[in-house]
Design an enzyme around this catalytic site. Structure first.
Site, short mmCIF file in Angstrom:
data_model
loop_
_atom_site.label_atom_id
_atom_site.label_comp_id
_atom_site.label_asym_id
_atom_site.label_seq_id
_atom_site.Cartn_x
_atom_site.Cartn_y
_atom_site.Cartn_z
N ASN A 160 34.27 48.99 36.61
CA ASN A 160 33.65 49.32 37.90
C ASN A 160 33.54 50.83 38.10
OD1 ASN A 160 36.30 50.01 38.25
ND2 ASN A 160 36.68 48.67 40.01
N ASP A 214 48.80 56.81 36.11
CA ASP A 214 49.10 55.79 37.12
C ASP A 214 50.26 54.88 36.68
OD1 ASP A 214 47.63 54.54 35.09
OD2 ASP A 214 45.83 54.39 36.31
N GLU A 255 39.49 53.34 42.71
CA GLU A 255 38.48 52.29 42.71
C GLU A 255 37.23 52.75 43.47
OE1 GLU A 255 39.15 50.13 40.69
OE2 GLU A 255 41.07 49.12 40.93
N HIS A 311 36.01 53.00 37.73
CA HIS A 311 37.22 53.70 38.20
C HIS A 311 37.78 54.61 37.11
CE1 HIS A 311 40.36 50.38 36.94
NE2 HIS A 311 40.04 51.14 35.93
P1 PGA Z 1 40.61 49.76 29.26
O1 PGA Z 1 40.79 50.28 30.76
O2 PGA Z 1 40.82 50.95 28.41
O3 PGA Z 1 41.69 48.73 29.10
O4 PGA Z 1 39.23 49.21 29.17
C1 PGA Z 1 40.17 51.42 31.16
C2 PGA Z 1 40.45 51.66 32.62
O5 PGA Z 1 40.57 50.68 33.37
O6 PGA Z 1 40.52 52.83 33.02
#
Ligand code: PGA
Length: 240
Positions: free
Chosen positions: A135, A67, A142, A137
């Site tokens: 959450n 992304d 999302e 995702h």
């Molecule tokens: P993080 O993010 O590794 O910074 O916890 C993971 C994500 O949002 O996919």
């Protein structure tokens, strides 16, 4: 599903770097999907060390990132392009032309998304690295994302904006939209490596791996993938 448990973040990083190394050694021209965020940073550091020791060669590896923020260009210090250069690509022998990250400042974002998806399909991803959001995702898919979606422009959830504001001086600067590989794009990878670290991921990791397969927890679709390896530390696994 294989679950590899690690005692802490450090060990999770080493174990996941081991799994990536195995992929690169067994198939030097692997097409690898990569993730940003805090979770894979230690893995990248470890891979760089092994590259510097002469144990790894990335010269034929092709990468596609999951992304990118809409509105941030390559030079922007908060862009995922910049993150990848700083934390990985600038330190290994990957060819710049083999690195793919969608442009968050393309004139036509929808076209950028469809072209990115087309390119991914033309290569085929051998191995996809994923983190998991609070959450549930994966990428920026999302909760409530349709499982059949391809790469597209998405709106970030409030919780995601809040979580990612730690990387910005001003929380209001966090972009509200991103380009993200879709759930279908991710599920089409031949192999998936999911990383998780920390107590704050324990509940969502349990829901993702053992809960109902439901778009409310996007990562739950991974239960249907035929070749998934989870590398997580004891804190992240504490509810399983
Ligand atoms: P993080 O993010 O590794 O910074 O916890 C993971 C994500 O949002 O996919």
């Amino acid at each position: 599903m294989r679950i590899i448990s690690a005692k802490d973040y450090q060990q999770m990083s080493r174990h996941s770097a081991n799994v990536v190394s195995a992929q690169v050694i067994l198939k030097p021209d692997s097409v690898i999907g990569l993730a940003t965020g805090s979770t894979p940073m230690g893995m990248y550091t470890q891979l760089i060390k092994w590259y510097q020791k002469g144990d790894l060669d990335f010269s034929n590896v092709v990468t596609f990132n999951l992304d990118e923020y809409v509105g941030l260009g390559k030079e922007d210090e908060h862009s995922y392009y910049n993150f990848m250069l700083k934390n990985f690509f600038d330190h290994i022998n990957i060819k710049k032309e083999n690195v793919h990250i969608p442009s968050g400042i393309a004139d036509d974002i929808d076209l950028e998304c469809s072209e990115y998806e087309r390119k991914i399909k033309s290569y085929g991803i051998d191995f996809q690295v994923l983190g998991i959001g609070h959450n549930g995702h994966i990428g920026f898919n999302e909760p409530y994302t349709h499982f059949g979606r391809d790469t597209r422009k998405v709106e970030l959830a409030e919780l995601t904006i809040l979580a990612n504001s730690r990387f910005f001086e001003n929380p209001n600067d966090v972009p509200t939209h991103a380009i993200s590989m879709g759930m279908r794009t991710i599920m089409q990878a031949k192999k998936i490596l999911l990383l998780a670290s920390g107590k704050h991921k324990a509940s969502v990791l349990k829901q993702a791996l053992y809960g109902k397969i439901d778009p409310i927890v996007p990562a739950s679709i991974l239960q249907l993938h035929t070749d998934i390896t989870v590398v997580a530390d004891m804190d992240a696994l504490s509810e399983i």
